[in-house]
Write a protein that holds these residues in place. Sequence first.
Motif, PDB file in Angstrom:
ATOM      1  N   ALA A   1       0.833  -1.207   0.000  1.00 32.22           N
ATOM      2  CA  ALA A   1       0.000   0.000   0.000  1.00 32.22           C
ATOM      3  C   ALA A   1       0.866   1.255   0.000  1.00 32.22           C
ATOM      4  O   ALA A   1       0.597   2.219  -0.734  1.00 32.22           O
ATOM      5  N   VAL A   2       1.916   1.250   0.825  1.00 32.40           N
ATOM      6  CA  VAL A   2       2.831   2.390   0.860  1.00 32.40           C
ATOM      7  C   VAL A   2       3.554   2.521  -0.475  1.00 32.40           C
ATOM      8  O   VAL A   2       3.708   3.621  -1.023  1.00 32.40           O
ATOM      9  N   ALA A   3       3.994   1.387  -1.033  1.00 29.67           N
ATOM     10  CA  ALA A   3       4.680   1.389  -2.321  1.00 29.67           C
ATOM     11  C   ALA A   3       3.783   1.966  -3.413  1.00 29.67           C
ATOM     12  O   ALA A   3       4.235   2.736  -4.270  1.00 29.67           O
ATOM     13  N   ALA A   4       2.509   1.603  -3.390  1.00 28.48           N
ATOM     14  CA  ALA A   4       1.566   2.099  -4.394  1.00 28.48           C
ATOM     15  C   ALA A   4       1.418   3.616  -4.301  1.00 28.48           C
ATOM     16  O   ALA A   4       1.349   4.312  -5.332  1.00 28.48           O
ATOM     17  N   ARG A   5       1.385   4.142  -3.088  1.00 26.27           N
ATOM     18  CA  ARG A   5       1.266   5.591  -2.920  1.00 26.27           C
ATOM     19  C   ARG A   5       2.497   6.305  -3.476  1.00 26.27           C
ATOM     20  O   ARG A   5       2.372   7.363  -4.109  1.00 26.27           O
TER      21      ARG A   5
END
Length: 219
Positions: free
Chosen positions: A116-120
């Motif tokens: 999720a952090v990577a996607a942001r």
Amino acid sequence: MTDTIELRDICHHFDAGRERIELFRGLSFTVRGHETVAIIGPSGAGKSSLLSIAAGLERPAGGTVCCTLDGASADAWALRARSGFIFQQFHLLPELDAIGNLALPLRLKGHLDAFAVAARWLERVGLKDRARHRPHQLSGGEQQRVAVARAFVTAPRFIFADEPTGNLDVQTAESVAALMFDCARETGCGLVIVTHSKPLAMRADKTWLLAAGRLEAAA
């Protein structure tokens, strides 16, 4: 309290056969969190070695490196753990897609929300639609954007970049440079860049010239 890296009376050299090459002697300077710094100078002056010493990746031949994080003294290991790195070669893992390359350092630190952090961060660097592309499917500029996002994804206190635009054309280099400085200022981390590019160096709060073993404020 501001995070700091302080180099005091640093000396460094390397041996070439029977000859010892002195890079610098008695060199001192300080990098503070929230500050952007560029180090310029001729090839062979020792810029990359100085960056590695400041980042805790390389031990100097002499002198001391003092680091403060969160108001407390920190050793080289702690500094490396709280730092991000960007290189001229992108160093992305070829078997992982873009989002996998970003998620990996988070997963290694035990983050349950790594993807999720990577996607942001992929969205932040303009590559949301390239998440499932592997490095060989990305342009050089796109690969370096992934590398920039990877450096920032763990919320580091300092980013160290060694010729981060050296493999890019002028227009792409400009966009990647803008991205790095914008991300540094948005996140409040310190940014230290070694570069031959004067336009890139001019973006920094401070520019240092390393030449003939001396480090001086650039004009």
